[in-house]
Design a protein around this motif. Sequence first.
Motif, PDB file in Angstrom:
ATOM      1  N   GLN A 186      26.321   8.018   9.341  1.00 28.94           N
ATOM      2  CA  GLN A 186      26.202   9.134  10.269  1.00 28.94           C
ATOM      3  C   GLN A 186      27.363   9.208  11.253  1.00 28.94           C
ATOM      4  OE1 GLN A 186      22.364   8.740  12.116  1.00 28.94           O
ATOM      5  NE2 GLN A 186      21.245   9.064  10.211  1.00 28.94           N
ATOM      6  N   THR A 187      28.045   8.089  11.476  1.00 30.15           N
ATOM      7  CA  THR A 187      29.084   8.057  12.504  1.00 30.15           C
ATOM      8  C   THR A 187      30.501   7.992  11.950  1.00 30.15           C
ATOM      9  OG1 THR A 187      28.859   5.645  12.655  1.00 30.15           O
ATOM     10  CG2 THR A 187      27.538   6.978  14.172  1.00 30.15           C
ATOM     11  N   ASP A 188      30.660   7.594  10.684  1.00 31.07           N
ATOM     12  CA  ASP A 188      31.985   7.441  10.088  1.00 31.07           C
ATOM     13  C   ASP A 188      32.083   8.324   8.850  1.00 31.07           C
ATOM     14  OD1 ASP A 188      34.365   6.699   8.940  1.00 31.07           O
ATOM     15  OD2 ASP A 188      33.812   4.599   8.602  1.00 31.07           O
ATOM     16  N   PRO A 189      32.926   9.356   8.863  1.00 29.21           N
ATOM     17  CA  PRO A 189      33.006  10.237   7.696  1.00 29.21           C
ATOM     18  C   PRO A 189      33.447   9.524   6.424  1.00 29.21           C
ATOM     19  CG  PRO A 189      34.758  10.726   9.266  1.00 29.21           C
ATOM     20  CD  PRO A 189      33.808   9.807   9.951  1.00 29.21           C
ATOM     21  N   LEU A 190      34.217   8.434   6.565  1.00 30.56           N
ATOM     22  CA  LEU A 190      34.639   7.685   5.380  1.00 30.56           C
ATOM     23  C   LEU A 190      33.501   6.838   4.816  1.00 30.56           C
ATOM     24  CD1 LEU A 190      38.225   6.501   6.398  1.00 30.56           C
ATOM     25  CD2 LEU A 190      37.580   8.426   4.936  1.00 30.56           C
ATOM     26  N   ALA A 191      32.390   6.746   5.562  1.00 30.63           N
ATOM     27  CA  ALA A 191      31.208   6.015   5.092  1.00 30.63           C
ATOM     28  C   ALA A 191      30.096   6.958   4.648  1.00 30.63           C
ATOM     29  CB  ALA A 191      30.684   5.099   6.200  1.00 30.63           C
ATOM     30  N   PHE A 192      30.368   8.261   4.662  1.00 24.88           N
ATOM     31  CA  PHE A 192      29.340   9.230   4.266  1.00 24.88           C
ATOM     32  C   PHE A 192      29.356   9.415   2.758  1.00 24.88           C
ATOM     33  CE2 PHE A 192      28.177  13.720   3.377  1.00 24.88           C
ATOM     34  CZ  PHE A 192      26.832  13.607   3.677  1.00 24.88           C
ATOM     35  N   CYS A 193      28.200   9.200   2.130  1.00 22.15           N
ATOM     36  CA  CYS A 193      28.098   9.308   0.687  1.00 22.15           C
ATOM     37  C   CYS A 193      26.680   9.725   0.321  1.00 22.15           C
ATOM     38  CB  CYS A 193      28.452   7.977   0.016  1.00 22.15           C
ATOM     39  SG  CYS A 193      27.377   6.603   0.533  1.00 22.15           S
ATOM     40  N   LYS A 194      26.483  10.021  -0.947  1.00 24.84           N
ATOM     41  CA  LYS A 194      25.152  10.279  -1.491  1.00 24.84           C
ATOM     42  C   LYS A 194      24.930   9.318  -2.658  1.00 24.84           C
ATOM     43  CE  LYS A 194      24.106  13.870   1.100  1.00 24.84           C
ATOM     44  NZ  LYS A 194      23.836  15.200   0.542  1.00 24.84           N
ATOM     45  N   PRO A 195      23.810   8.613  -2.696  1.00 24.11           N
ATOM     46  CA  PRO A 195      22.785   8.615  -1.668  1.00 24.11           C
ATOM     47  C   PRO A 195      23.267   7.958  -0.375  1.00 24.11           C
ATOM     48  CG  PRO A 195      22.302   6.943  -3.296  1.00 24.11           C
ATOM     49  CD  PRO A 195      23.468   7.724  -3.817  1.00 24.11           C
ATOM     50  N   GLU A 235      37.006  21.860   9.381  1.00 21.05           N
ATOM     51  CA  GLU A 235      36.983  23.075  10.177  1.00 21.05           C
ATOM     52  C   GLU A 235      35.540  23.451  10.502  1.00 21.05           C
ATOM     53  OE1 GLU A 235      39.032  25.995   7.964  1.00 21.05           O
ATOM     54  OE2 GLU A 235      40.953  24.921   7.977  1.00 21.05           O
ATOM     55  N   SER A 236      35.364  24.300  11.489  1.00 24.79           N
ATOM     56  CA  SER A 236      34.040  24.717  11.926  1.00 24.79           C
ATOM     57  C   SER A 236      33.235  25.268  10.754  1.00 24.79           C
ATOM     58  CB  SER A 236      34.165  25.784  13.009  1.00 24.79           C
ATOM     59  OG  SER A 236      32.891  26.238  13.400  1.00 24.79           O
ATOM     60  N   GLY A 237      32.024  24.741  10.605  1.00 23.59           N
ATOM     61  CA  GLY A 237      31.145  25.233   9.548  1.00 23.59           C
ATOM     62  C   GLY A 237      31.303  24.530   8.224  1.00 23.59           C
ATOM     63  N   GLN A 238      32.282  23.662   8.072  1.00 26.26           N
ATOM     64  CA  GLN A 238      32.483  22.952   6.820  1.00 26.26           C
ATOM     65  C   GLN A 238      31.810  21.583   6.868  1.00 26.26           C
ATOM     66  OE1 GLN A 238      36.854  23.118   6.405  1.00 26.26           O
ATOM     67  NE2 GLN A 238      36.473  24.236   4.510  1.00 26.26           N
ATOM     68  N   ALA A 239      31.236  21.199   5.762  1.00 24.06           N
ATOM     69  CA  ALA A 239      30.559  19.905   5.678  1.00 24.06           C
ATOM     70  C   ALA A 239      31.529  18.829   5.200  1.00 24.06           C
ATOM     71  CB  ALA A 239      29.376  19.997   4.722  1.00 24.06           C
ATOM     72  N   VAL A 240      31.301  17.606   5.644  1.00 21.20           N
ATOM     73  CA  VAL A 240      32.084  16.468   5.155  1.00 21.20           C
ATOM     74  C   VAL A 240      31.693  16.208   3.702  1.00 21.20           C
ATOM     75  CG1 VAL A 240      32.503  13.993   5.405  1.00 21.20           C
ATOM     76  CG2 VAL A 240      32.230  15.427   7.435  1.00 21.20           C
ATOM     77  N   PRO A 241      32.647  16.112   2.780  1.00 22.57           N
ATOM     78  CA  PRO A 241      32.291  15.823   1.392  1.00 22.57           C
ATOM     79  C   PRO A 241      31.739  14.405   1.253  1.00 22.57           C
ATOM     80  CG  PRO A 241      34.668  15.772   1.666  1.00 22.57           C
ATOM     81  CD  PRO A 241      34.099  16.279   2.955  1.00 22.57           C
ATOM     82  N   ALA A 242      30.745  14.269   0.389  1.00 27.74           N
ATOM     83  CA  ALA A 242      30.104  12.971   0.194  1.00 27.74           C
ATOM     84  C   ALA A 242      30.928  12.117  -0.759  1.00 27.74           C
ATOM     85  CB  ALA A 242      28.693  13.166  -0.357  1.00 27.74           C
ATOM     86  N   GLY A 243      31.183  10.876  -0.357  1.00 29.52           N
ATOM     87  CA  GLY A 243      31.906   9.960  -1.230  1.00 29.52           C
ATOM     88  C   GLY A 243      32.607   8.876  -0.439  1.00 29.52           C
ATOM     89  N   VAL A 244      32.456   7.635  -0.886  1.00 33.19           N
ATOM     90  CA  VAL A 244      33.150   6.487  -0.282  1.00 33.19           C
ATOM     91  C   VAL A 244      34.162   5.978  -1.296  1.00 33.19           C
ATOM     92  CG1 VAL A 244      32.892   4.141   0.595  1.00 33.19           C
ATOM     93  CG2 VAL A 244      31.203   5.884   1.191  1.00 33.19           C
ATOM     94  N   PHE A 245      35.405   5.824  -0.867  1.00 33.04           N
ATOM     95  CA  PHE A 245      36.479   5.402  -1.769  1.00 33.04           C
ATOM     96  C   PHE A 245      36.708   3.905  -1.622  1.00 33.04           C
ATOM     97  CE2 PHE A 245      41.187   5.152  -2.752  1.00 33.04           C
ATOM     98  CZ  PHE A 245      41.007   5.241  -4.120  1.00 33.04           C
ATOM     99  N   THR A 246      36.387   3.164  -2.684  1.00 25.79           N
ATOM    100  CA  THR A 246      36.480   1.704  -2.659  1.00 25.79           C
ATOM    101  C   THR A 246      37.320   1.127  -3.793  1.00 25.79           C
ATOM    102  OG1 THR A 246      34.455   1.584  -3.982  1.00 25.79           O
ATOM    103  CG2 THR A 246      34.194   1.409  -1.592  1.00 25.79           C
ATOM    104  N   GLN A 247      37.729   1.951  -4.770  1.00 22.72           N
ATOM    105  CA  GLN A 247      38.240   1.430  -6.031  1.00 22.72           C
ATOM    106  C   GLN A 247      39.383   0.425  -5.917  1.00 22.72           C
ATOM    107  OE1 GLN A 247      36.690   1.961  -9.071  1.00 22.72           O
ATOM    108  NE2 GLN A 247      37.982   0.176  -9.446  1.00 22.72           N
ATOM    109  N   PRO A 248      40.365   0.602  -5.027  1.00 24.01           N
ATOM    110  CA  PRO A 248      41.454  -0.388  -4.998  1.00 24.01           C
ATOM    111  C   PRO A 248      40.996  -1.796  -4.615  1.00 24.01           C
ATOM    112  CG  PRO A 248      42.103   1.645  -3.893  1.00 24.01           C
ATOM    113  CD  PRO A 248      40.631   1.731  -4.131  1.00 24.01           C
ATOM    114  N   PHE A 249      39.786  -1.903  -4.019  1.00 20.95           N
ATOM    115  CA  PHE A 249      39.261  -3.208  -3.596  1.00 20.95           C
ATOM    116  C   PHE A 249      37.795  -3.354  -4.008  1.00 20.95           C
ATOM    117  CE2 PHE A 249      42.801  -2.240  -0.827  1.00 20.95           C
ATOM    118  CZ  PHE A 249      43.495  -3.440  -0.753  1.00 20.95           C
ATOM    119  N   ALA A 250      37.436  -2.777  -5.142  1.00 21.85           N
ATOM    120  CA  ALA A 250      36.026  -2.705  -5.528  1.00 21.85           C
ATOM    121  C   ALA A 250      35.377  -4.088  -5.621  1.00 21.85           C
ATOM    122  CB  ALA A 250      35.887  -1.952  -6.850  1.00 21.85           C
ATOM    123  N   SER A 251      35.943  -4.975  -6.434  1.00 21.44           N
ATOM    124  CA  SER A 251      35.362  -6.313  -6.585  1.00 21.44           C
ATOM    125  C   SER A 251      35.471  -7.118  -5.295  1.00 21.44           C
ATOM    126  CB  SER A 251      36.064  -7.070  -7.723  1.00 21.44           C
ATOM    127  OG  SER A 251      35.933  -6.378  -8.945  1.00 21.44           O
TER     128      SER A 251
END
Length: 340
Positions: A186-195, A235-251
């Motif tokens: 809820q507080t970090d857009p880079l941590a926003f994902c679904k689920p 921008e105003s009215g736009q939603a943050v896209p869902a997704g966390v990017f981890t691949q370069p350090f996945a393991s």
Amino acid sequence: MELVVPQILNGGVDTVFVMPNLQPPITSIAKALDYQSCLRAIEPKVHYLMSLYLHPSITPEVIAEAAAAGIAGVKMYPQGVTTNSESGVPADFLKAYSPVFAAIEQHDIVLNLHGEWPGRPPSDDISLEEAFLPELKKLHEKFPRLRCVLEHCSTAAALDAVRACGPSVVGTITAHHLYLTGDDSQTDPLAFCKPIPKKPSDRDALIKAVCSGDPKFFFGSDSAPHPLASKTKIESGQAVPAGVFTQPFASQLVILALEEAIGRGVLEEDEVTQDRLEQFLSRSGRRFYKLPDPVTEGPPKIVLERKGETIPTSIKSADGTLEIGLSRSNAPVFSLSWLT
């Protein structure tokens, strides 16, 4: 694609299940194979398991052709629950797609489920994932031999639902659900994902499943890159896209989360063994997808060493026009190399 695909091996991964929720979605065998060719041209050392997006154009005849063409699975998205799911299945999916599910079962490919259910009343004190779990039970009861993956489990209830099903139903666990909670999302857009990540108790249940030795649960990164500008300069009215990017350090992020869990007393140090890590990160998933067994075939292994490396803020294209923010920037992680 050109920026992200070279990062796959950096995360200790040489086999990926490629999700089909592009714009437009991958709904034909020809599109899936073209996509696979593009990926191989960028990084030929990675094995790309291709999938189709469950859609009215996917018929039992298409499933038969897909199996013959080497397509690994079909991904089901309920309408509107995550990124590019507008063309997903309706509420009566079990009835509407029963002939397709029967064909997937018959031809022994995999049905991958985004396990969230839209439209629940706001007063209900359950997550979208928990609302989906009765649908998983119905699907499994009707098609008991259908190989199903409940992707990116985010709750203890999801783990229990997978355990309650037969061996044809498994669940994947991401790196980011092992360290994020709903407050982070809820507080970090880079941590926003679904689920959306859930409570600390759910996070800790996932961590225990990782080290349990249960072959029903294995790694699926669900790494989802979005341009940094779309994540942080909305921008105003736009939603943050869902997704966390981890691949370069996945393991590496999985290992970091387990270390932190030991520090919190969730795990004992002796529960995190090389055998359990290999099972979670490699063997269980490969066996479920009926790939060559790494124990007998002897593929390359990854080596993790402490060298003072930290996660950078982002990765950028050579010309600087595209930048993707990384989860957990500045966190200390093991350095990773491949032993061939």
